[in-house]
Design a protein around this motif. Sequence first.
Motif, PDB file in Angstrom:
ATOM      1  N   SER A   1       0.917  -1.210  -0.067  1.00 35.63           N
ATOM      2  CA  SER A   1      -0.010  -0.078  -0.203  1.00 35.63           C
ATOM      3  C   SER A   1       0.856   1.329   0.026  1.00 35.63           C
ATOM      4  O   SER A   1       0.465   2.045  -0.579  1.00 35.63           O
ATOM      5  CB  SER A   1      -1.075   0.063   1.243  1.00 35.63           C
ATOM      6  OG  SER A   1      -1.715  -1.074   1.419  1.00 35.63           O
TER       7      SER A   1
ATOM      8  N   ASP B   1      -6.166  -0.858  -4.716  1.00 36.72           N
ATOM      9  CA  ASP B   1      -5.352  -1.407  -3.144  1.00 36.72           C
ATOM     10  C   ASP B   1      -6.439  -2.416  -2.926  1.00 36.72           C
ATOM     11  O   ASP B   1      -7.369  -2.073  -1.964  1.00 36.72           O
ATOM     12  CB  ASP B   1      -5.330  -0.148  -2.371  1.00 36.72           C
ATOM     13  CG  ASP B   1      -4.436  -0.848  -1.102  1.00 36.72           C
ATOM     14  OD1 ASP B   1      -3.963  -2.088  -1.082  1.00 36.72           O
ATOM     15  OD2 ASP B   1      -3.782   0.010  -0.419  1.00 36.72           O
ATOM     16  N   GLU B   2      -5.990  -3.659  -3.173  1.00 33.95           N
ATOM     17  CA  GLU B   2      -7.082  -4.801  -2.453  1.00 33.95           C
ATOM     18  C   GLU B   2      -8.534  -4.488  -2.501  1.00 33.95           C
ATOM     19  O   GLU B   2      -9.155  -4.697  -1.694  1.00 33.95           O
ATOM     20  CB  GLU B   2      -6.482  -5.087  -1.018  1.00 33.95           C
ATOM     21  CG  GLU B   2      -5.190  -5.225  -0.583  1.00 33.95           C
ATOM     22  CD  GLU B   2      -4.562  -6.332  -0.059  1.00 33.95           C
ATOM     23  OE1 GLU B   2      -5.590  -7.257   0.275  1.00 33.95           O
ATOM     24  OE2 GLU B   2      -3.488  -6.288   0.569  1.00 33.95           O
TER      25      GLU B   2
HETATM   26 MG   LIG Z   1      -2.112  -2.663   2.138  1.00 35.84          MG
END
Ligand SMILES: [Mg+2]
Length: 368
Positions: free
Chosen positions: A43, A159-160
């Motif tokens: 991240s 991000d995910e």
């Molecule tokens: Mg992360």
Amino acid sequence: MANLKLAKVKKAYGSVEVLHGIDLDIRAGEFVVFVGPSGCGKSTLLRVIAGLEDITGGTLEIGGRVVNSLTPKQRGIAMVFQSYALYPHMTVYDNMAFGLTLEKGRPKSEIDAKVREAARILQIEPYLDRLPKALSGGQRQRVAIGRAITRDPQVFLFDEPLSNLDAALRVQTRIEIARLHERMEGTTMIYVTHDQVEAMTLADRIVVLNKGHVEQVGAPMELYNSPDNLFVAKFLGSPSMNILPARIESAGATTRVVPEGGSTVDLPIATVGTAGGAAHLGIRPEDLSLTDEANPPFGGTVVLTESLGEVTLVYVDIGRTDEPFVAKLPGEVSIARGTKIGLTARPQSMRLFDEAGQAVRPRSRRAA
Ligand SMILES: [Mg+2]
Ligand SMILES: Nc1ncnc2c1ncn2[C@@H]1O[C@H](COP(=O)(O)OP(=O)(O)O)[C@@H](O)[C@H]1O
């Protein structure tokens, strides 16, 4: 459509450095996945690229332009997060249009065209008048992606984005994202996940991160078949590659390896001057099969079996490793706990790593 170039990119929070000089070239239009264990810096790297965090060292170029000191907006980037953060009181249409309406001088007709185009790409046209609460999790995530599309980004960052969805929706939305990349031909996408299945299925190239540095970059099957080191070997593949301590008995055109407490294996791998050295032998669970040999290469006692339908996982205590050896056998295999079994694998399927955990490669593969 833009390429990215990261050169020695570092990020520190106070005195704690979390990215230790990342070098990376991402081609225009490529789908790149950053994968690695929790806390490895995925991240942070994405936020540095987006401009949400300052870079503390190195340079970042997007489309041939150094962007180190540019704002997120100036970088031409859109980011989709794990939590979709839609405005609950606004319709899907307004959620997607909102960012554009804040920009001065944007004609309404242009905003409308952009929202409808994004809705078409994501196949959410029927829901434009609904409120977010009347949508499923997957549909909400598509609206969040739609909001990003309306900004015409040069680079998409995810991000995910699937972490909050249940298993079935995760698979469905994953396929949607793969299609999205096809439909938005030429858009560069960087996707962060800790899920190796997402990484394997979505990526043109995978970047494996560990503790703030890059372990290996390559096409999914390239990493799977020729991991550079033990970390990558163990991280990709489920269950993980079995690793056995071993000793290199003789080196040369082929390498004779003696796994701890096991019988000799001749690997079709050329090594020089490493005879007598400690090593690690790696064997993927799917490369193991049952054998009736009196003296099997890997023999032991079954501690557990798991039937997954199309395959059975057999966990065997071979007495030489901390974790049980795992074999992935096709179909339904019933073996009672405590049964003594023998396992074997073709030497060509085995991987050799030196004492430091670096891959010792067959010649043909090293040349590739
Ligand atoms: Mg992360
Ligand atoms: N704002 C912050 N301040 C201090 N440390 C941070 C901050 N954000 C992240 N970190 C640290 O940086 C490391 C990488 O975090 P992160 O990029 O979130 O990892 P990942 O996304 O791979 O799980 C972690 O050790 C985390 O604690």
